[in-house]
Scaffold this motif. Sequence first.
Motif, mmCIF file in Angstrom:
data_model
loop_
_atom_site.group_PDB
_atom_site.id
_atom_site.type_symbol
_atom_site.label_atom_id
_atom_site.label_comp_id
_atom_site.label_asym_id
_atom_site.label_seq_id
_atom_site.Cartn_x
_atom_site.Cartn_y
_atom_site.Cartn_z
ATOM 1 N N UNK A 110 0.864 -1.183 0.000
ATOM 2 C CA UNK A 110 0.000 0.000 0.000
ATOM 3 C C UNK A 110 0.902 1.236 0.000
ATOM 4 N N UNK A 111 1.234 1.686 -1.211
ATOM 5 C CA UNK A 111 2.096 2.865 -1.363
ATOM 6 C C UNK A 111 1.387 3.876 -2.265
ATOM 7 N N UNK A 112 0.519 4.709 -1.685
ATOM 8 C CA UNK A 112 -0.209 5.699 -2.487
ATOM 9 C C UNK A 112 0.766 6.601 -3.245
ATOM 10 N N UNK A 113 0.466 6.817 -4.515
ATOM 11 C CA UNK A 113 1.308 7.693 -5.319
ATOM 12 C C UNK A 113 2.326 6.968 -6.167
ATOM 13 N N UNK A 114 2.605 5.706 -5.857
ATOM 14 C CA UNK A 114 3.532 4.935 -6.684
ATOM 15 C C UNK A 114 2.777 4.455 -7.916
ATOM 16 N N UNK A 115 3.227 4.895 -9.086
ATOM 17 C CA UNK A 115 2.451 4.661 -10.304
ATOM 18 C C UNK A 115 2.934 3.483 -11.126
ATOM 19 N N UNK A 116 4.002 2.830 -10.736
ATOM 20 C CA UNK A 116 4.494 1.662 -11.451
ATOM 21 C C UNK A 116 4.789 0.548 -10.456
ATOM 22 N N UNK A 117 4.808 -0.695 -10.928
ATOM 23 C CA UNK A 117 4.999 -1.802 -9.975
ATOM 24 C C UNK A 117 6.316 -1.698 -9.209
ATOM 25 N N UNK A 134 13.897 -0.845 7.153
ATOM 26 C CA UNK A 134 12.789 -0.271 7.909
ATOM 27 C C UNK A 134 12.021 0.815 7.169
ATOM 28 N N UNK A 135 12.622 1.397 6.123
ATOM 29 C CA UNK A 135 11.955 2.495 5.412
ATOM 30 C C UNK A 135 11.955 2.217 3.915
ATOM 31 N N UNK A 136 11.002 2.863 3.221
ATOM 32 C CA UNK A 136 10.870 2.643 1.794
ATOM 33 C C UNK A 136 11.969 3.336 0.997
ATOM 34 N N UNK A 137 12.711 4.234 1.615
ATOM 35 C CA UNK A 137 13.829 4.875 0.925
ATOM 36 C C UNK A 137 15.176 4.244 1.300
ATOM 37 N N UNK A 138 15.149 3.057 1.845
ATOM 38 C CA UNK A 138 16.389 2.330 2.110
ATOM 39 C C UNK A 138 17.154 2.163 0.793
ATOM 40 N N UNK A 139 18.469 2.333 0.811
ATOM 41 C CA UNK A 139 19.251 2.247 -0.430
ATOM 42 C C UNK A 139 19.079 0.935 -1.196
ATOM 43 N N UNK A 140 18.827 -0.160 -0.499
ATOM 44 C CA UNK A 140 18.657 -1.444 -1.181
ATOM 45 C C UNK A 140 17.358 -1.474 -1.989
ATOM 46 N N UNK A 141 16.317 -0.826 -1.483
ATOM 47 C CA UNK A 141 15.054 -0.773 -2.235
ATOM 48 C C UNK A 141 15.160 0.220 -3.376
ATOM 49 N N UNK A 142 15.799 1.372 -3.145
ATOM 50 C CA UNK A 142 15.941 2.349 -4.222
ATOM 51 C C UNK A 142 16.806 1.797 -5.353
ATOM 52 N N UNK A 143 17.786 0.937 -5.013
ATOM 53 C CA UNK A 143 18.606 0.318 -6.057
ATOM 54 C C UNK A 143 17.779 -0.628 -6.934
ATOM 55 N N UNK A 147 15.256 5.456 -10.687
ATOM 56 C CA UNK A 147 14.424 6.502 -11.283
ATOM 57 C C UNK A 147 13.053 6.643 -10.667
ATOM 58 N N UNK A 148 12.760 5.843 -9.653
ATOM 59 C CA UNK A 148 11.441 5.876 -9.009
ATOM 60 C C UNK A 148 11.544 6.609 -7.672
ATOM 61 N N UNK A 149 10.618 7.518 -7.424
ATOM 62 C CA UNK A 149 10.583 8.232 -6.152
ATOM 63 C C UNK A 149 9.728 7.444 -5.169
ATOM 64 N N UNK A 150 10.377 6.890 -4.166
ATOM 65 C CA UNK A 150 9.674 6.129 -3.138
ATOM 66 C C UNK A 150 9.354 7.035 -1.946
ATOM 67 N N UNK A 151 8.279 6.739 -1.220
ATOM 68 C CA UNK A 151 7.850 7.643 -0.139
ATOM 69 C C UNK A 151 8.786 7.629 1.064
#
Length: 348
Positions: A110-117, A134-143, A147-151
């Motif tokens: 449930x990530x409102x605003x995320x427009x791609x899978x 613990x957070x959606x902007x953890x470097x492992x998830x952003x990697x 190009x996707x902006x995570x909350x």
Amino acid sequence: MSRKPVALALLTLGAMALTACKSNTVALNGAGSTFVNPVMTRWVQEFSQSHPNIQINYQSIGSGAGVQQVKAGTVDFGASDAPLTDSALAAMQPVIQIPESAGPVCITYNLPGLTQPLQLSPESLAGIFLGTIKTWQDPRITADNPGVTLPKQNIAVVHRADGSGTTNAFTTYLSAISQDWQTKVGKGNSVSWPVGLGGKGSEGVTGQLRQSPGAIGYVELTYAQQNNLPVAKIKNQAGNYIAPTAQSTTSAINAFTDALSKDPRTPIVNPPAHAGDAYPISTLTFLIIPKDGTDKDKRAALKSFIQYIIGDGQSVSGTLNYAPLPDGVKQYDLQQLNQLTAGGQPLQ
């Protein structure tokens, strides 16, 4: 003859016919897997149209509870996403267990605003459920999501609170891809979760997810779709991010053809790299059926229903995001069905 006696006679004959009709009705009760419930519901509907005298009631109460009801003798069949081990089989009356469908265990969020899978690597997924990410902007998830902006939001993990074959499949995958998970948590229908909130059944997990922004959990694909929840693409051993579909589950099954021909209980998670389009968190689901019973009509009706599932019912599976069984597994199922008896005598 007056009209009154004629009318009375007709009413009597109608009542006798209705009683006879009811006496010919066979009632079957099943319970277990919530994962298989969407397709089981359709199977029951389809089968009942051509077999109106067979009434089937299936309770979606979780694989663990379904197995317990089979063990207690309170249902005619159970359904589980995790097959019984040899030791579990030895602790109950003789049963047969046969694969009846396969499907993906979806990672939904449930990530409102995320427009791609959302895309997740095995390392990121294990870290999330271990609580080390613990957070959606953890470097492992952003990697995983260039190009996707995570909350800027904390992750809220949601898992099953009840004994679940879906949990078994998911934790079998996590154990295969993470030594930390294997050592600290392990696999099973129920585990001691490092973090998160529990929901009862796939219905409970989707309910928690819908009301919790920032949440992530695991369910069967139809539950995610029915609740308008997105599903993540998971990186497989070939390095591809794969969406959960019936087709990508079929690719996972095909990667284990030889092993499944020897033992249909073989897990189909984390397929090898040569299966480039295989979804890595897939599972076969199983029916668990007592080998013997006292009611011959009920046993014959049960066998007929299972034969439908293995046969024509497989085309229904594909319309609900389940992967049809390969021919080799269907042949195994039919051989096992021939072991069913009533009062110790073979069923015709």
